[in-house]
Design a protein around this motif. Sequence first.
Motif, PDB file in Angstrom:
ATOM      1  N   GLU A 126       0.813  -1.211   0.000  1.00 12.60           N
ATOM      2  CA  GLU A 126       0.000   0.000   0.000  1.00 12.60           C
ATOM      3  C   GLU A 126       0.850   1.267   0.000  1.00 12.60           C
ATOM      4  O   GLU A 126       0.389   2.331  -0.415  1.00 12.60           O
ATOM      5  N   MET A 127       2.108   1.170   0.448  1.00 18.01           N
ATOM      6  CA  MET A 127       2.977   2.350   0.480  1.00 18.01           C
ATOM      7  C   MET A 127       3.205   2.899  -0.926  1.00 18.01           C
ATOM      8  O   MET A 127       3.194   4.110  -1.130  1.00 18.01           O
ATOM      9  N   GLN A 128       3.417   2.029  -1.900  1.00 20.72           N
ATOM     10  CA  GLN A 128       3.637   2.493  -3.278  1.00 20.72           C
ATOM     11  C   GLN A 128       2.396   3.186  -3.807  1.00 20.72           C
ATOM     12  O   GLN A 128       2.484   4.229  -4.445  1.00 20.72           O
ATOM     13  N   ARG A 129       1.240   2.615  -3.536  1.00 20.20           N
ATOM     14  CA  ARG A 129      -0.024   3.237  -3.965  1.00 20.20           C
ATOM     15  C   ARG A 129      -0.217   4.584  -3.273  1.00 20.20           C
ATOM     16  O   ARG A 129      -0.661   5.555  -3.890  1.00 20.20           O
ATOM     17  N   LEU A 130       0.137   4.654  -1.994  1.00 25.77           N
ATOM     18  CA  LEU A 130       0.008   5.904  -1.248  1.00 25.77           C
ATOM     19  C   LEU A 130       0.890   6.989  -1.857  1.00 25.77           C
ATOM     20  O   LEU A 130       0.454   8.126  -2.057  1.00 25.77           O
TER      21      LEU A 130
ATOM     22  N   GLU B  38      -9.837  12.106  -3.458  1.00 23.22           N
ATOM     23  CA  GLU B  38      -8.426  11.702  -3.411  1.00 23.22           C
ATOM     24  C   GLU B  38      -7.921  11.637  -1.975  1.00 23.22           C
ATOM     25  O   GLU B  38      -7.225  10.690  -1.594  1.00 23.22           O
ATOM     26  N   PHE B  39      -8.270  12.625  -1.168  1.00 23.69           N
ATOM     27  CA  PHE B  39      -7.817  12.610   0.218  1.00 23.69           C
ATOM     28  C   PHE B  39      -8.462  11.473   1.002  1.00 23.69           C
ATOM     29  O   PHE B  39      -7.852  10.910   1.909  1.00 23.69           O
ATOM     30  N   GLY B  40      -9.695  11.108   0.632  1.00 21.66           N
ATOM     31  CA  GLY B  40     -10.332   9.955   1.265  1.00 21.66           C
ATOM     32  C   GLY B  40      -9.560   8.679   0.983  1.00 21.66           C
ATOM     33  O   GLY B  40      -9.369   7.841   1.874  1.00 21.66           O
ATOM     34  N   GLY B  41      -9.100   8.526  -0.251  1.00 23.67           N
ATOM     35  CA  GLY B  41      -8.287   7.359  -0.606  1.00 23.67           C
ATOM     36  C   GLY B  41      -6.967   7.343   0.138  1.00 23.67           C
ATOM     37  O   GLY B  41      -6.506   6.292   0.601  1.00 23.67           O
ATOM     38  N   ILE B  42      -6.357   8.503   0.280  1.00 24.82           N
ATOM     39  CA  ILE B  42      -5.083   8.610   1.007  1.00 24.82           C
ATOM     40  C   ILE B  42      -5.296   8.247   2.475  1.00 24.82           C
ATOM     41  O   ILE B  42      -4.530   7.478   3.052  1.00 24.82           O
ATOM     42  N   THR B  43      -6.370   8.775   3.065  1.00 23.78           N
ATOM     43  CA  THR B  43      -6.668   8.481   4.471  1.00 23.78           C
ATOM     44  C   THR B  43      -6.906   6.993   4.687  1.00 23.78           C
ATOM     45  O   THR B  43      -6.400   6.395   5.645  1.00 23.78           O
TER      46      THR B  43
ATOM     47  N   MET C  24      -3.576   5.140   4.454  1.00 24.99           N
ATOM     48  CA  MET C  24      -2.767   5.401   5.650  1.00 24.99           C
ATOM     49  C   MET C  24      -3.266   4.555   6.820  1.00 24.99           C
ATOM     50  O   MET C  24      -2.467   4.024   7.595  1.00 24.99           O
ATOM     51  N   GLN C  25      -4.567   4.430   6.953  1.00 31.32           N
ATOM     52  CA  GLN C  25      -5.133   3.627   8.033  1.00 31.32           C
ATOM     53  C   GLN C  25      -4.716   2.159   7.892  1.00 31.32           C
ATOM     54  O   GLN C  25      -4.318   1.514   8.859  1.00 31.32           O
ATOM     55  N   LYS C  26      -4.757   1.619   6.658  1.00 30.67           N
ATOM     56  CA  LYS C  26      -4.339   0.234   6.427  1.00 30.67           C
ATOM     57  C   LYS C  26      -2.856   0.051   6.763  1.00 30.67           C
ATOM     58  O   LYS C  26      -2.457  -0.940   7.372  1.00 30.67           O
ATOM     59  N   ILE C  27      -2.044   1.012   6.350  1.00 29.92           N
ATOM     60  CA  ILE C  27      -0.600   0.926   6.606  1.00 29.92           C
ATOM     61  C   ILE C  27      -0.337   0.965   8.101  1.00 29.92           C
ATOM     62  O   ILE C  27       0.438   0.168   8.630  1.00 29.92           O
ATOM     63  N   LEU C  28      -0.979   1.877   8.798  1.00 30.67           N
ATOM     64  CA  LEU C  28      -0.772   1.984  10.249  1.00 30.67           C
ATOM     65  C   LEU C  28      -1.240   0.725  10.966  1.00 30.67           C
ATOM     66  O   LEU C  28      -0.624   0.299  11.951  1.00 30.67           O
ATOM     67  N   GLU C  29      -2.324   0.110  10.501  1.00 29.36           N
ATOM     68  CA  GLU C  29      -2.794  -1.142  11.096  1.00 29.36           C
ATOM     69  C   GLU C  29      -1.751  -2.239  10.919  1.00 29.36           C
ATOM     70  O   GLU C  29      -1.482  -3.006  11.839  1.00 29.36           O
ATOM     71  N   LYS C  30      -1.162  -2.326   9.710  1.00 30.75           N
ATOM     72  CA  LYS C  30      -0.127  -3.350   9.464  1.00 30.75           C
ATOM     73  C   LYS C  30       1.083  -3.113  10.345  1.00 30.75           C
ATOM     74  O   LYS C  30       1.642  -4.043  10.910  1.00 30.75           O
TER      75      LYS C  30
END
Length: 111
Positions: A52-56, A91-96, A99-105
């Motif tokens: 997800e980092m690359q997509r972010l 776009e900001f909704g997608g970023i948020t 970020m939530q998925k990344i922080l959970e991982k």
Amino acid sequence: MPVRNRVVLCRLTEEEYAHLKKKMKENGITNTSAYLRKMALDGYAVRLDIPEMQRLLSLLGHCSGNLNQYAKKANQTGCIYEQDILNLKTEFGGITSLMQKILEKIGRLTG
């Protein structure tokens, strides 16, 4: 950057050396000195494989480009369109969300 002028010699068996190289490869590290230093000083080396980092990063770049274009348009015309604002919100909704998925991982890794 501090000068590293102290040498620490460590002898390994062939099996230990093979295991060391395997661990380095698993962590995506190619510099033996850096890996050994990290392990000796911190006791761990972590490689975060979070797709997800690359997509972010892609979304952030896209959003940044859009913001720049909207600002340019607003400076030229004196107004900004409602659709532009809605696009930014999406776009900001997608970023948020990413970020939530990344922080959970990351939380599962450190928890």
